[in-house]
Design an enzyme around this catalytic site. Structure first.
Site, PDB file in Angstrom:
ATOM      1  N   ASP A 166      37.026  38.356  35.304  1.00 19.23           N
ATOM      2  CA  ASP A 166      37.235  39.582  34.523  1.00 19.23           C
ATOM      3  C   ASP A 166      37.998  39.193  33.266  1.00 19.23           C
ATOM      4  O   ASP A 166      39.030  38.515  33.364  1.00 19.23           O
ATOM      5  CB  ASP A 166      38.052  40.588  35.336  1.00 19.23           C
ATOM      6  CG  ASP A 166      37.306  41.021  36.593  1.00 19.23           C
ATOM      7  OD1 ASP A 166      36.073  41.165  36.522  1.00 19.23           O
ATOM      8  OD2 ASP A 166      37.955  41.204  37.639  1.00 19.23           O
ATOM      9  N   GLU A 197      36.835  28.048  44.405  1.00 17.57           N
ATOM     10  CA  GLU A 197      36.202  28.904  43.390  1.00 17.57           C
ATOM     11  C   GLU A 197      37.003  30.199  43.369  1.00 17.57           C
ATOM     12  O   GLU A 197      37.050  30.926  44.371  1.00 17.57           O
ATOM     13  CB  GLU A 197      34.735  29.194  43.726  1.00 17.57           C
ATOM     14  CG  GLU A 197      34.065  30.035  42.640  1.00 17.57           C
ATOM     15  CD  GLU A 197      32.672  30.579  42.988  1.00 17.57           C
ATOM     16  OE1 GLU A 197      32.065  31.218  42.104  1.00 17.57           O
ATOM     17  OE2 GLU A 197      32.212  30.390  44.122  1.00 17.57           O
ATOM     18  N   ASP A 213      30.938  34.534  29.941  1.00 22.24           N
ATOM     19  CA  ASP A 213      30.145  35.126  28.860  1.00 22.24           C
ATOM     20  C   ASP A 213      31.060  35.546  27.715  1.00 22.24           C
ATOM     21  O   ASP A 213      30.598  35.845  26.627  1.00 22.24           O
ATOM     22  CB  ASP A 213      29.449  36.393  29.373  1.00 22.24           C
ATOM     23  CG  ASP A 213      30.494  37.394  29.845  1.00 22.24           C
ATOM     24  OD1 ASP A 213      31.233  37.064  30.788  1.00 22.24           O
ATOM     25  OD2 ASP A 213      30.615  38.474  29.229  1.00 22.24           O
TER      26      ASP A 213
HETATM   27  C1  LIG Z   1      33.220  39.658  37.070  1.00 21.94           C
HETATM   28  S1  LIG Z   1      33.351  39.256  38.765  1.00 21.94           S
HETATM   29  C2  LIG Z   1      32.570  37.650  38.853  1.00 21.94           C
HETATM   30  C3  LIG Z   1      32.144  37.309  40.251  1.00 21.94           C
HETATM   31  C4  LIG Z   1      31.375  35.988  40.392  1.00 21.94           C
HETATM   32  N1  LIG Z   1      32.201  34.849  40.082  1.00 21.94           N
HETATM   33  C5  LIG Z   1      30.149  36.004  39.539  1.00 21.94           C
HETATM   34  O1  LIG Z   1      30.132  35.263  38.536  1.00 21.94           O
HETATM   35  O2  LIG Z   1      29.208  36.715  39.871  1.00 21.94           O
HETATM   36  C6  LIG Z   1      35.067  38.841  38.935  1.00 21.94           C
HETATM   37  C7  LIG Z   1      35.500  38.676  40.373  1.00 21.94           C
HETATM   38  O3  LIG Z   1      36.838  38.236  40.401  1.00 21.94           O
HETATM   39  C8  LIG Z   1      37.545  38.929  41.419  1.00 21.94           C
HETATM   40  N2  LIG Z   1      38.963  38.917  41.009  1.00 21.94           N
HETATM   41  C9  LIG Z   1      39.457  39.292  39.807  1.00 21.94           C
HETATM   42  N3  LIG Z   1      40.791  39.121  39.775  1.00 21.94           N
HETATM   43  C10 LIG Z   1      41.148  38.630  40.994  1.00 21.94           C
HETATM   44  C11 LIG Z   1      42.375  38.253  41.576  1.00 21.94           C
HETATM   45  N4  LIG Z   1      43.500  38.340  40.897  1.00 21.94           N
HETATM   46  N5  LIG Z   1      42.378  37.796  42.846  1.00 21.94           N
HETATM   47  C12 LIG Z   1      41.223  37.705  43.549  1.00 21.94           C
HETATM   48  N6  LIG Z   1      40.019  38.058  43.052  1.00 21.94           N
HETATM   49  C13 LIG Z   1      39.974  38.500  41.788  1.00 21.94           C
HETATM   50  C14 LIG Z   1      36.904  40.292  41.467  1.00 21.94           C
HETATM   51  O4  LIG Z   1      37.099  40.919  42.720  1.00 21.94           O
HETATM   52  C15 LIG Z   1      35.448  39.961  41.193  1.00 21.94           C
HETATM   53  O5  LIG Z   1      34.709  39.739  42.374  1.00 21.94           O
END
Ligand SMILES: C[S@@+](CC[C@H](N)C(=O)[O-])C[C@H]1O[C@@H](n2cnc3c(N)ncnc32)[C@H](O)[C@@H]1O
Length: 227
Positions: free
Chosen positions: A124, A50, A160
């Site tokens: 993101d 994941e 979303d």
């Molecule tokens: C919007 S949050 C969603 C978290 C979770 N999947 C949820 O749906 O609640 C996006 C997550 O992706 C991680 N993330 C974004 N880009 C990343 C990268 N290049 N490497 C590792 N983690 C990343 C961020 O730290 C964050 O925890």
């Protein structure tokens, strides 16, 4: 707040189900690469990732439901991983683990054919322009996934964000990958390919559901490349 984060950082150092490489940007292969089955999980079960797992709801929820698979949640944020890792340890779920890395470095952690599936949950969206390559479904990321996935593996995206969803659909088509299922409004579909899609909700997903934003979902397989 900061104190709380520091406490979580020090706790995950001691969690047996969290792997945090000492070097933030490794440039060569790391300890478990090619050895997650033999040296970490000590079984032969397929490994599912994941990516951007946050608090790891899918990693833990899938591991609970599928004991004959291994699940690894990947995120760069230790205080988020802390939650999933702690829940898994407390519940005695030993087929779930967490890897704290930048996903851009994934190929230093997994061998070709070591991974059997990928979930990308509410990534993101990253704005258009120079940050588009940071989207977890950009061609740059799909190439990284191609280098570690077994042929025929499924990649799942839940989001979303309509723009990111359509961007991903466009890339699947433009690059000749195989779309398996897609929905602009998962919770109003009559036929769902995998019941857990509705049963497991992430932290971000719940925020969007509360706001009435339709949840989009797609799954696809990468085209096979010539050896
Ligand atoms: C919007 S949050 C969603 C978290 C979770 N999947 C949820 O749906 O609640 C996006 C997550 O992706 C991680 N993330 C974004 N880009 C990343 C990268 N290049 N490497 C590792 N983690 C990343 C961020 O730290 C964050 O925890």
């Amino acid at each position: 707040m900061v104190k709380n984060k520091l406490k979580k950082f020090s706790q995950i150092n001691a969690f047996s189900n969290v792997v945090q490489p000492e070097i933030k940007f490794p440039e060569s292969n790391t300890a478990y690469k090619g050895k997650w089955n033999s040296d970490f999980f000590r079984n032969d079960y397929p490994i599912i990732l994941e990516i951007g797992c946050g608090k790891g709801e899918y990693t833990v929820g899938l591991a609970r439901t599928y004991p004959e698979h291994n699940f690894i949640g990947i995120d760069i944020k230790g205080d988020r991983i802390w939650k999933g890792a702690k829940d898994a340890l407390e519940e005695g779920i030993y087929n779930a683990a967490f890897l704290r890395i930048q996903a851009e470095r994934i190929n230093y952690f997994f061998e070709p054919n070591e991974v059997s599936g990928i979930w990308i949950t509410f990534p993101d969206p990253q704005p258009r322009g120079s940050r588009m390559k940071k989207r977890l479904t950009s061609p740059q990321f799909l190439k990284r996934y191609q280098d570690i996935l077994k042929p025929d593996s499924l990649i799942h995206l839940k989001t979303d964000n309509k723009e990111l969803f359509e961007f991903t659909l466009d890339i699947i088509q433009a690059e000749g990958h195989m779309l398996i299922f897609s929905s602009y409004d998962l919770y109003n579909e009559r036929k769902i390919p995998e019941p857990l899609l509705l049963d497991i909700q992430t932290y971000y997903e719940n925020m969007y559901l509360d706001k009435g934003i339709p949840i989009k979902y797609l799954s696809f397989k990468l085209k096979t490349t010539e050896a």
